[in-house]
Scaffold this motif. Sequence first.
Motif, PDB file in Angstrom:
ATOM      1  N   VAL A 457      19.347  70.291  39.254  1.00  0.00           N
ATOM      2  CA  VAL A 457      19.047  68.861  39.106  1.00  0.00           C
ATOM      3  C   VAL A 457      18.915  68.533  37.626  1.00  0.00           C
ATOM      4  CG1 VAL A 457      17.502  66.977  39.710  1.00  0.00           C
ATOM      5  CG2 VAL A 457      17.839  68.863  41.322  1.00  0.00           C
ATOM      6  N   PHE A 458      19.786  67.664  37.161  1.00  0.00           N
ATOM      7  CA  PHE A 458      19.731  67.152  35.779  1.00  0.00           C
ATOM      8  C   PHE A 458      18.684  66.034  35.774  1.00  0.00           C
ATOM      9  CE2 PHE A 458      23.923  68.443  33.653  1.00  0.00           C
ATOM     10  CZ  PHE A 458      24.241  69.409  34.595  1.00  0.00           C
ATOM     11  N   ASN A 459      17.447  66.390  35.509  1.00  0.00           N
ATOM     12  CA  ASN A 459      16.350  65.439  35.683  1.00  0.00           C
ATOM     13  C   ASN A 459      15.998  64.784  34.353  1.00  0.00           C
ATOM     14  OD1 ASN A 459      14.038  64.055  36.233  1.00  0.00           O
ATOM     15  ND2 ASN A 459      12.848  65.809  36.939  1.00  0.00           N
ATOM     16  N   ASN A 460      16.569  63.613  34.142  1.00  0.00           N
ATOM     17  CA  ASN A 460      16.238  62.864  32.924  1.00  0.00           C
ATOM     18  C   ASN A 460      15.545  61.549  33.266  1.00  0.00           C
ATOM     19  OD1 ASN A 460      18.420  61.551  33.973  1.00  0.00           O
ATOM     20  ND2 ASN A 460      19.849  62.387  32.466  1.00  0.00           N
ATOM     21  N   ARG A 461      14.991  61.484  34.484  1.00  0.00           N
ATOM     22  CA  ARG A 461      14.131  60.387  34.919  1.00  0.00           C
ATOM     23  C   ARG A 461      14.814  59.026  34.833  1.00  0.00           C
ATOM     24  NH1 ARG A 461      11.114  63.394  31.571  1.00  0.00           N
ATOM     25  NH2 ARG A 461      10.397  61.784  30.144  1.00  0.00           N
ATOM     26  N   GLY A 462      16.077  59.004  35.272  1.00  0.00           N
ATOM     27  CA  GLY A 462      16.713  57.697  35.314  1.00  0.00           C
ATOM     28  C   GLY A 462      18.226  57.785  35.386  1.00  0.00           C
ATOM     29  N   TYR A 463      18.838  56.612  35.324  1.00  0.00           N
ATOM     30  CA  TYR A 463      20.295  56.501  35.398  1.00  0.00           C
ATOM     31  C   TYR A 463      20.842  56.594  33.987  1.00  0.00           C
ATOM     32  CZ  TYR A 463      18.966  54.645  39.963  1.00  0.00           C
ATOM     33  OH  TYR A 463      18.428  54.475  41.205  1.00  0.00           O
ATOM     34  N   SER A 464      21.149  57.832  33.544  1.00  0.00           N
ATOM     35  CA  SER A 464      21.412  58.002  32.123  1.00  0.00           C
ATOM     36  C   SER A 464      22.759  57.431  31.710  1.00  0.00           C
ATOM     37  CB  SER A 464      21.282  59.472  31.734  1.00  0.00           C
ATOM     38  OG  SER A 464      22.141  60.254  32.515  1.00  0.00           O
ATOM     39  N   THR A 465      23.763  57.453  32.591  1.00  0.00           N
ATOM     40  CA  THR A 465      25.040  56.851  32.203  1.00  0.00           C
ATOM     41  C   THR A 465      24.841  55.384  31.838  1.00  0.00           C
ATOM     42  OG1 THR A 465      26.089  58.299  33.809  1.00  0.00           O
ATOM     43  CG2 THR A 465      27.444  56.568  32.886  1.00  0.00           C
ATOM     44  N   GLU A 466      24.027  54.711  32.655  1.00  0.00           N
ATOM     45  CA  GLU A 466      23.811  53.286  32.379  1.00  0.00           C
ATOM     46  C   GLU A 466      22.961  53.054  31.143  1.00  0.00           C
ATOM     47  OE1 GLU A 466      22.832  52.191  36.437  1.00  0.00           O
ATOM     48  OE2 GLU A 466      24.692  53.270  36.682  1.00  0.00           O
ATOM     49  N   ARG A 467      22.059  54.000  30.881  1.00  0.00           N
ATOM     50  CA  ARG A 467      21.269  53.870  29.647  1.00  0.00           C
ATOM     51  C   ARG A 467      22.182  53.775  28.435  1.00  0.00           C
ATOM     52  NH1 ARG A 467      17.137  58.404  31.342  1.00  0.00           N
ATOM     53  NH2 ARG A 467      15.468  57.140  32.230  1.00  0.00           N
ATOM     54  N   PHE A 468      23.332  54.456  28.515  1.00  0.00           N
ATOM     55  CA  PHE A 468      24.232  54.457  27.365  1.00  0.00           C
ATOM     56  C   PHE A 468      25.076  53.201  27.290  1.00  0.00           C
ATOM     57  CE2 PHE A 468      22.741  58.553  26.758  1.00  0.00           C
ATOM     58  CZ  PHE A 468      23.044  58.898  25.454  1.00  0.00           C
ATOM     59  N   ILE A 469      25.060  52.434  28.344  1.00  0.00           N
ATOM     60  CA  ILE A 469      25.839  51.190  28.340  1.00  0.00           C
ATOM     61  C   ILE A 469      24.921  50.018  28.018  1.00  0.00           C
ATOM     62  CG2 ILE A 469      27.394  49.725  29.655  1.00  0.00           C
ATOM     63  CD1 ILE A 469      27.962  52.170  31.444  1.00  0.00           C
ATOM     64  N   LEU A 470      23.831  49.887  28.801  1.00  0.00           N
ATOM     65  CA  LEU A 470      22.897  48.778  28.577  1.00  0.00           C
ATOM     66  C   LEU A 470      21.569  49.229  29.157  1.00  0.00           C
ATOM     67  CD1 LEU A 470      23.648  45.036  29.494  1.00  0.00           C
ATOM     68  CD2 LEU A 470      21.381  46.002  29.173  1.00  0.00           C
ATOM     69  N   ASP A 471      20.604  49.444  28.312  1.00  0.00           N
ATOM     70  CA  ASP A 471      19.357  50.009  28.815  1.00  0.00           C
ATOM     71  C   ASP A 471      18.347  48.923  29.146  1.00  0.00           C
ATOM     72  OD1 ASP A 471      17.747  51.947  29.773  1.00  0.00           O
ATOM     73  OD2 ASP A 471      17.162  52.782  27.838  1.00  0.00           O
ATOM     74  N   GLY A 472      17.449  49.272  30.038  1.00  0.00           N
ATOM     75  CA  GLY A 472      16.356  48.408  30.437  1.00  0.00           C
ATOM     76  C   GLY A 472      15.497  49.182  31.403  1.00  0.00           C
ATOM     77  N   PRO A 473      14.349  48.631  31.766  1.00  0.00           N
ATOM     78  CA  PRO A 473      13.457  49.363  32.678  1.00  0.00           C
ATOM     79  C   PRO A 473      14.106  49.644  34.036  1.00  0.00           C
ATOM     80  CG  PRO A 473      12.670  47.119  32.273  1.00  0.00           C
ATOM     81  CD  PRO A 473      13.776  47.356  31.316  1.00  0.00           C
ATOM     82  N   PHE A 474      15.133  48.874  34.380  1.00  0.00           N
ATOM     83  CA  PHE A 474      15.812  49.091  35.673  1.00  0.00           C
ATOM     84  C   PHE A 474      16.528  50.428  35.725  1.00  0.00           C
ATOM     85  CE2 PHE A 474      17.873  45.903  32.945  1.00  0.00           C
ATOM     86  CZ  PHE A 474      18.984  46.624  32.497  1.00  0.00           C
ATOM     87  N   ASN A 475      16.739  51.068  34.579  1.00  0.00           N
ATOM     88  CA  ASN A 475      17.389  52.383  34.582  1.00  0.00           C
ATOM     89  C   ASN A 475      16.410  53.536  34.764  1.00  0.00           C
ATOM     90  OD1 ASN A 475      20.002  51.380  34.251  1.00  0.00           O
ATOM     91  ND2 ASN A 475      19.804  51.297  32.017  1.00  0.00           N
ATOM     92  N   ASP A 476      15.120  53.237  34.828  1.00  0.00           N
ATOM     93  CA  ASP A 476      14.122  54.285  35.052  1.00  0.00           C
ATOM     94  C   ASP A 476      13.865  54.429  36.546  1.00  0.00           C
ATOM     95  OD1 ASP A 476      13.880  54.448  32.298  1.00  0.00           O
ATOM     96  OD2 ASP A 476      12.287  52.937  32.255  1.00  0.00           O
ATOM     97  N   ILE A 477      13.606  55.655  36.973  1.00  0.00           N
ATOM     98  CA  ILE A 477      13.317  55.870  38.390  1.00  0.00           C
ATOM     99  C   ILE A 477      12.045  56.681  38.536  1.00  0.00           C
ATOM    100  CG2 ILE A 477      15.765  55.746  38.969  1.00  0.00           C
ATOM    101  CD1 ILE A 477      15.763  58.753  39.342  1.00  0.00           C
ATOM    102  N   ALA A 478      11.582  56.796  39.777  1.00  0.00           N
ATOM    103  CA  ALA A 478      10.355  57.549  40.040  1.00  0.00           C
ATOM    104  C   ALA A 478      10.590  59.026  39.760  1.00  0.00           C
ATOM    105  CB  ALA A 478       9.927  57.348  41.488  1.00  0.00           C
ATOM    106  N   ASN A 521      14.799  72.408  38.975  1.00  0.00           N
ATOM    107  CA  ASN A 521      14.482  71.107  38.390  1.00  0.00           C
ATOM    108  C   ASN A 521      14.566  71.229  36.870  1.00  0.00           C
ATOM    109  OD1 ASN A 521      13.412  68.608  37.767  1.00  0.00           O
ATOM    110  ND2 ASN A 521      11.386  68.992  38.644  1.00  0.00           N
ATOM    111  N   VAL A 522      15.702  70.860  36.295  1.00  0.00           N
ATOM    112  CA  VAL A 522      15.920  70.992  34.849  1.00  0.00           C
ATOM    113  C   VAL A 522      15.444  69.708  34.177  1.00  0.00           C
ATOM    114  CG1 VAL A 522      17.583  71.388  33.026  1.00  0.00           C
ATOM    115  CG2 VAL A 522      17.907  72.484  35.247  1.00  0.00           C
ATOM    116  N   ARG A 523      14.405  69.827  33.420  1.00  0.00           N
ATOM    117  CA  ARG A 523      13.807  68.637  32.797  1.00  0.00           C
ATOM    118  C   ARG A 523      14.463  68.372  31.453  1.00  0.00           C
ATOM    119  NH1 ARG A 523       8.680  67.428  35.391  1.00  0.00           N
ATOM    120  NH2 ARG A 523       8.395  68.913  37.094  1.00  0.00           N
TER     121      ARG A 523
END
Lengths: 548, 548
Positions: A457-478, A521-523
């Motif tokens: 599991v590539f665990n970077n706590r969110g949608y990292s591809t989208e972070r590189f396009i347009l970031d916002g709190p919506f890219n963070d996940i539980a 779980n790879v952090r």
Amino acid sequence: MSETAIGHYLLNRLSELGVKHVFGVPGDYVLGFYDQMEHSSVSHVGTTREDTAAFAADGYARCNGLGALAVTYGVGALSVVNPIAGAYAESAPVVVISGAPGTNEVQNDPMLHHRFGPFTFQREIFERITCATAVIDDPVLAFRQIDRALAAALRHRKPVYIELPRDLVEQPGVEVAAPPDEQMEARDDAALAEAVAETVELLAHSKSPVVIAGVEIHRRGLQKPLLDFIEHANLPVAATLTGKSVIRERHPNYLGIYSGALSNDDARRVVEDSDCILMLGMTLNDIDTGGYTIQLNPQQMIRAAQGDVFIRHHRYPGAPLNDFLTALNRTGRPRTEALPRFTTGPEATNFPEKDRAMTIARLIGRLNAAITPDMMVVCDTGDCLFAGVELRVHDQTEFLASAYYTTMGYAVPAALGAQVARPQRRALILVGDGAFQMTGTELTSHCRQGLAPIVIVFNNRGYSTERFILDGPFNDIAEWQFHRLGELFGPLDGYDAPDECAFEQALTAAVANTDTASIINVRLEPRDASPAMQRLGAHLKARLGRED
Amino acid sequence: MSETAIGHYLLNRLSELGVKHVFGVPGDYVLGFYDQMEHSSVSHVGTTREDTAAFAADGYARCNGLGALAVTYGVGALSVVNPIAGAYAESAPVVVISGAPGTNEVQNDPMLHHRFGPFTFQREIFERITCATAVIDDPVLAFRQIDRALAAALRHRKPVYIELPRDLVEQPGVEVAAPPDEQMEARDDAALAEAVAETVELLAHSKSPVVIAGVEIHRRGLQKPLLDFIEHANLPVAATLTGKSVIRERHPNYLGIYSGALSNDDARRVVEDSDCILMLGMTLNDIDTGGYTIQLNPQQMIRAAQGDVFIRHHRYPGAPLNDFLTALNRTGRPRTEALPRFTTGPEATNFPEKDRAMTIARLIGRLNAAITPDMMVVCDTGDCLFAGVELRVHDQTEFLASAYYTTMGYAVPAALGAQVARPQRRALILVGDGAFQMTGTELTSHCRQGLAPIVIVFNNRGYSTERFILDGPFNDIAEWQFHRLGELFGPLDGYDAPDECAFEQALTAAVANTDTASIINVRLEPRDASPAMQRLGAHLKARLGRED
């Protein structure tokens, strides 16, 4: 009338075509067919959801040539629209079998449960995501309808839809003479010969020819002719990202991935410097072109795809890839120049370093050393896919991904199907935390089947591809404690890997344990990214017209 | 041109209509809209998957009058086909907002990722599961298209689809004068008056009149007029299963559920013995008729539904339920006979008994005593739904389920939406183990939002409804330690409940802990079933023509 019930006929035909497993979730409109399956040579493999059954059938189809799932009407079938659209986009031949209300039940247009509109609507939806649909409503025609749908799946390498009203599955059908082989791809022998001659000529007079092998090589089962051609002609070859692993990635002629901005450096340099680029089965989608960042001169391009050969600015229709490749093999002369040595997949040096946090680059480097010939890599969408550009897998077709349709949540269920199809192979599953939250609990079915995949599991706590396009709190996940998943179901060994030493221990233990599934779980830091994604992200951001 | 961007206009209109939360998963074709949402009065509520976002929006819509979700093109939108078909079948007005490739990107028909066919296909699919679709492709028309779609959702109480190409979300649109109110349901005043007069006359001359209230009462927001009518006329009232809780279930006039074989005993006796049955907003689907097992004499039926009133064998078109109910309220005279006392929901006596295993009947009995007025019950598909026939909830519209479309996996995500819409209410979620394996991990979003639902897992290790129709190994599923789910994410308290004493402790602790979500793993025998399901299962088996 024959003695064979319609449902049994379908099961027999699937079995003859090599489909020994059907994925799915039962429901009352399809229970009769499930009961028939219990008394057939085809086994049911249960999944927790219908969409994961479809992903599993897709993975099975890619390894086996054909796959199938059986679901109930409405709630079941409509849950597989996304994965089946994906199978269509990715050319995976999957047979969708949907139960339906009996023909005797629908006559007065009753409001049956699971209904959402006119009874024709379900088929009309599937007509848009499959290459053939058949609603069985007449025992006299049923066998022929089934034959035609299955033939279409095999010919086009696309999904098909068969709707089985529940009152007909046990009715006998009518045997028909085997239908004549339907027309295969149109072939024009004169055009083919001319295309081959021109190609041979161009290759012979070029200084630095190169081959790009694409996804159609895999979907049409042409890995062997490709290999023969490459070795005979002594040409360097790159693969596209969606075609990754159509040629053995440790083959000396292999350059790496060429997909524009997503490419390996070596591959990009050799391809873009070439004076004659032969593209075999390469689809010009936005992934394989790295978001249309390929820099190739059309004057130097020969492209065989989708039944035609394109050379510079002219086209030879009626020159199927299979025939073109065979003819090239017979005709061309080998090049005598020695090939340069290309870099193989990078390996992480001095791994593990004490107290060093995990990064994607070194994770991939470590995996390159860990992958064994009995493994296949099944990769989800997100940075694990882009990072996979740097992975070198061993054998042919050992890298499975939804690399063009890029639907998240593909890997864990697709790996279920792939391993059921190839029980001697072990799946190494690469998946982001967001994708794992979508379908990762399907790992329970791996455990139930006694499979032993290794999930990274590539665990970077969110949608990292989208972070590189347009970031916002919506890219963070539980945050999930993925390594604790074995508390919920098992047997499943879990490992937390916050740093390199912990990862090394986890990987070693997971590889050694071939009896049980493992999850690591790879952090990762949220802003860590593979070089390929950084290149692509910059491009996608520019296309959105945004700056950080 | 106005100053307002198209995306902002949509957000403003949603906010004006009371939609303060939009559910969904971001993706690159919808990121611009997500960014606009961050700068609006509408909040994004993230879910792990798109289909659960749609179920959440459905739960929100049922509590709030309108709900919305925003997803990316292809992989996102096609993942919500099943829940949106369910919202259509169940009349929940949900606005599906799908991002899409920019109008500037699609001109040369490129193979963009997430694409599965012609760019028109996605809308064509949604046209079959929504009451209106709008593909925004012209800033001049955009505001009007948005207004019409939203008006259709409100008028028909059905989902609508709005496709937003990503290059247009930030473009300004053109303000238009508010469109004239579109035609509401056709009304024929003379027909309405005659229908009301005939109804009043029949009620006045009947000995044992009874009302059956159906799901349309809820979907059209007519609970208050219904209550006024029942109390004014002094009539006993049953609800259908899909209409469960349209009247307060502890109201003295309330009989229980009447749905043929699924009915409460009291309700079935009173309704089927009645000489005048007034059906208000009852849909004749196979759930509410208990698989068409209702035994009612058409000579004694008055039915107002879907804009018409049917009395015995004649029909008054143009008599909408709302107007019919209002007119009855003004016209009828109250009955003077005292109503008999009906049984309320059964309560389990001597609960807990030491070492007594859990059963569905006593579980429901215990819950009847535990439900407090601040709770709402959100119920999944399966025996928890049929068992719910015996539950008595407090207030109006406090029982939410996919009771007609019966899609599994509805409850956990729908409860997320319902609680976001009504933060002062606590969800009691009833869910089978099979349904929980489909979408139960969406509980992570409850935790993330700080919600404190109580989840009761009916764990009978399989698909028990199907076991009662046609059993086989395909109805068995993997065993999960549901009470250990808090190891994966949280904060979440878990309880294992193999027997009554353990359940009693768990329930007491869960009810007392209003800060944290709780999950109780109720272990049931695989063949245990509610009385309602046993009755229905026998009927469904007979329809399949099978015996054990």
